[in-house]
Design a protein around this motif. Structure first.
Motif, mmCIF file in Angstrom:
data_model
loop_
_atom_site.group_PDB
_atom_site.id
_atom_site.type_symbol
_atom_site.label_atom_id
_atom_site.label_comp_id
_atom_site.label_asym_id
_atom_site.label_seq_id
_atom_site.Cartn_x
_atom_site.Cartn_y
_atom_site.Cartn_z
ATOM 1 N N ALA A 65 0.796 -1.241 0.077
ATOM 2 C CA ALA A 65 0.240 -0.020 -0.079
ATOM 3 C C ALA A 65 0.595 1.345 0.080
ATOM 4 N N GLY A 66 0.453 2.213 -0.447
ATOM 5 C CA GLY A 66 0.748 3.569 -0.215
ATOM 6 C C GLY A 66 2.189 3.699 -0.983
ATOM 7 N N SER A 67 3.365 4.305 -0.431
ATOM 8 C CA SER A 67 4.376 4.720 -1.025
ATOM 9 C C SER A 67 5.219 3.244 -1.321
ATOM 10 N N ASP A 68 4.996 2.202 -0.405
ATOM 11 C CA ASP A 68 5.745 0.939 -0.673
ATOM 12 C C ASP A 68 5.454 0.462 -2.200
ATOM 13 N N ALA A 69 4.118 0.812 -2.599
ATOM 14 C CA ALA A 69 3.608 0.134 -3.817
ATOM 15 C C ALA A 69 4.443 1.065 -4.880
ATOM 16 N N VAL A 70 4.480 2.284 -4.649
ATOM 17 C CA VAL A 70 5.261 3.198 -5.758
ATOM 18 C C VAL A 70 6.634 2.683 -5.708
ATOM 19 N N CYS A 71 7.337 2.435 -4.644
ATOM 20 C CA CYS A 71 8.576 1.753 -4.979
ATOM 21 C C CYS A 71 8.723 0.596 -5.366
ATOM 22 N N LEU A 72 7.682 -0.352 -5.139
ATOM 23 C CA LEU A 72 7.755 -1.556 -6.020
ATOM 24 C C LEU A 72 7.315 -1.417 -7.539
ATOM 25 N N LYS A 73 6.329 -0.484 -8.017
ATOM 26 C CA LYS A 73 6.280 -0.004 -9.360
ATOM 27 C C LYS A 73 7.580 0.350 -9.929
ATOM 28 N N ALA A 74 8.359 0.985 -9.360
ATOM 29 C CA ALA A 74 9.447 1.303 -9.898
ATOM 30 C C ALA A 74 10.458 0.280 -10.029
ATOM 31 N N MET A 75 10.736 -0.633 -8.957
ATOM 32 C CA MET A 75 11.470 -1.674 -8.971
ATOM 33 C C MET A 75 11.098 -2.864 -10.297
ATOM 34 N N THR A 76 9.942 -2.915 -10.350
ATOM 35 C CA THR A 76 9.250 -3.749 -11.352
ATOM 36 C C THR A 76 9.113 -3.285 -12.651
ATOM 37 N N GLY A 77 8.977 -2.192 -12.836
ATOM 38 C CA GLY A 77 9.228 -1.397 -14.148
ATOM 39 C C GLY A 77 10.469 -1.390 -14.678
ATOM 40 N N GLY A 78 11.605 -1.029 -13.820
ATOM 41 C CA GLY A 78 12.818 -1.177 -14.057
ATOM 42 C C GLY A 78 13.257 -2.500 -14.648
ATOM 43 N N LEU A 79 12.860 -3.504 -14.121
ATOM 44 C CA LEU A 79 12.976 -5.015 -14.635
ATOM 45 C C LEU A 79 12.156 -5.270 -15.756
ATOM 46 N N VAL A 80 11.101 -4.619 -16.063
ATOM 47 C CA VAL A 80 10.393 -5.029 -17.276
ATOM 48 C C VAL A 80 11.114 -4.107 -18.407
ATOM 49 N N ARG A 81 11.449 -3.076 -18.261
ATOM 50 C CA ARG A 81 12.178 -2.133 -19.273
ATOM 51 C C ARG A 81 13.445 -2.995 -19.738
ATOM 52 N N ASP A 82 14.250 -3.461 -18.692
ATOM 53 C CA ASP A 82 15.502 -3.919 -19.081
ATOM 54 C C ASP A 82 15.317 -5.347 -19.775
ATOM 55 N N ARG A 83 14.183 -5.993 -19.256
ATOM 56 C CA ARG A 83 13.945 -7.269 -20.103
ATOM 57 C C ARG A 83 13.636 -7.073 -21.296
ATOM 58 N N ALA A 84 12.581 -6.011 -21.685
ATOM 59 C CA ALA A 84 12.289 -5.786 -23.131
ATOM 60 C C ALA A 84 13.609 -5.479 -23.801
ATOM 61 N N ASP A 85 14.670 -4.674 -23.103
ATOM 62 C CA ASP A 85 15.908 -4.441 -23.909
ATOM 63 C C ASP A 85 16.658 -5.585 -24.403
ATOM 64 N N LEU A 86 16.812 -6.494 -22.999
ATOM 65 C CA LEU A 86 17.369 -7.913 -23.254
ATOM 66 C C LEU A 86 16.881 -8.670 -24.469
ATOM 67 N N ASP A 87 15.445 -8.554 -24.538
ATOM 68 C CA ASP A 87 14.592 -9.364 -25.574
ATOM 69 C C ASP A 87 14.763 -8.791 -26.962
ATOM 70 N N ARG A 88 15.026 -7.498 -27.037
ATOM 71 C CA ARG A 88 15.278 -7.027 -28.359
ATOM 72 C C ARG A 88 16.702 -7.458 -28.755
ATOM 73 N N ARG A 89 17.671 -7.235 -27.912
ATOM 74 C CA ARG A 89 19.096 -7.607 -28.155
ATOM 75 C C ARG A 89 19.124 -9.094 -28.364
ATOM 76 N N TRP A 90 18.308 -9.874 -27.887
ATOM 77 C CA TRP A 90 18.499 -11.297 -27.905
ATOM 78 C C TRP A 90 17.985 -11.737 -29.340
ATOM 79 N N ARG A 91 16.780 -10.933 -29.784
ATOM 80 C CA ARG A 91 16.074 -11.260 -31.175
ATOM 81 C C ARG A 91 17.152 -10.551 -32.345
ATOM 82 N N GLN A 92 17.626 -9.377 -32.073
ATOM 83 C CA GLN A 92 18.356 -8.697 -33.079
ATOM 84 C C GLN A 92 19.726 -9.140 -33.277
ATOM 85 N N THR A 93 20.508 -9.677 -32.213
ATOM 86 C CA THR A 93 21.730 -9.774 -32.299
ATOM 87 C C THR A 93 22.413 -11.217 -31.625
#
Length: 155
Positions: A65-93
């Motif tokens: 709840a509250g600010s803890d959820a905001v921190c978790l969204k930032a952590m998980t969002g970062g992992l999602v973005r990084d995974r998308a970049d890893l997937d793109r690089r996997w497919r392309q290179t």
């Protein structure tokens, strides 16, 4: 009749990550291991990451709840973005280089990608999986276990 889901879905995700690390480290510099690595990355490793993003991350955020959820969204969002970049690089290179199975074609691209992927696994294992084990209720863990059962089917 299907078998019951594994009792510890967090442990199952850790095990997939450990196997991914082992395969990555074993395949670097060994062309004979590349087809098996590619099949693993495109199969169980991808399925495990989909489970993280589609089931575990939302369940974690919902558990807070509250600010803890905001921190978790930032952590998980970062992992999602990084995974998308890893997937793109996997497919392309990295994946096309492995398909060519020539040491010269793979070289630095695969090693760099593998290092970044290993760092991603370490973040997921070190930050979010332990948190999930503490915060998720039985219903969320049961739902996660059902998804993790797909990993045993070679998803």
């Amino acid at each position: 009749m299907s078998t019951p889901p594994p009792p510890d879905p967090i442990g199952r995700l850790h095990a997939v990550h450990a196997e991914t690390r082992r395969r990555l480290q074993g395949a670097l510099g060994r062309a004979a291991h590349w087809p098996a690595l590619a099949a693993w990355i495109d199969g169980p490793a991808r399925a495990a990451h989909d489970i993280l993003e589609q089931r575990l991350f939302p369940a974690l955020i919902e558990s807070m709840a509250g600010s803890d959820a905001v921190c978790l969204k930032a952590m998980t969002g970062g992992l999602v973005r990084d995974r998308a970049d890893l997937d793109r690089r996997w497919r392309q290179t990295a994946r096309p280089a492995l398909d060519g199975v020539t040491v010269a074609a793979v070289g630095v691209d695969l090693a760099t990608w593998a290092d970044d992927y290993l760092a991603w696994l370490a973040r997921a294992d070190g930050e979010l999986l332990p948190m999930a084990a503490r915060l998720l209720d039985d219903a969320a863990l049961d739902a996660l276990a059902v998804d993790c059962a797909r990993l045993d089917d070679g998803a």
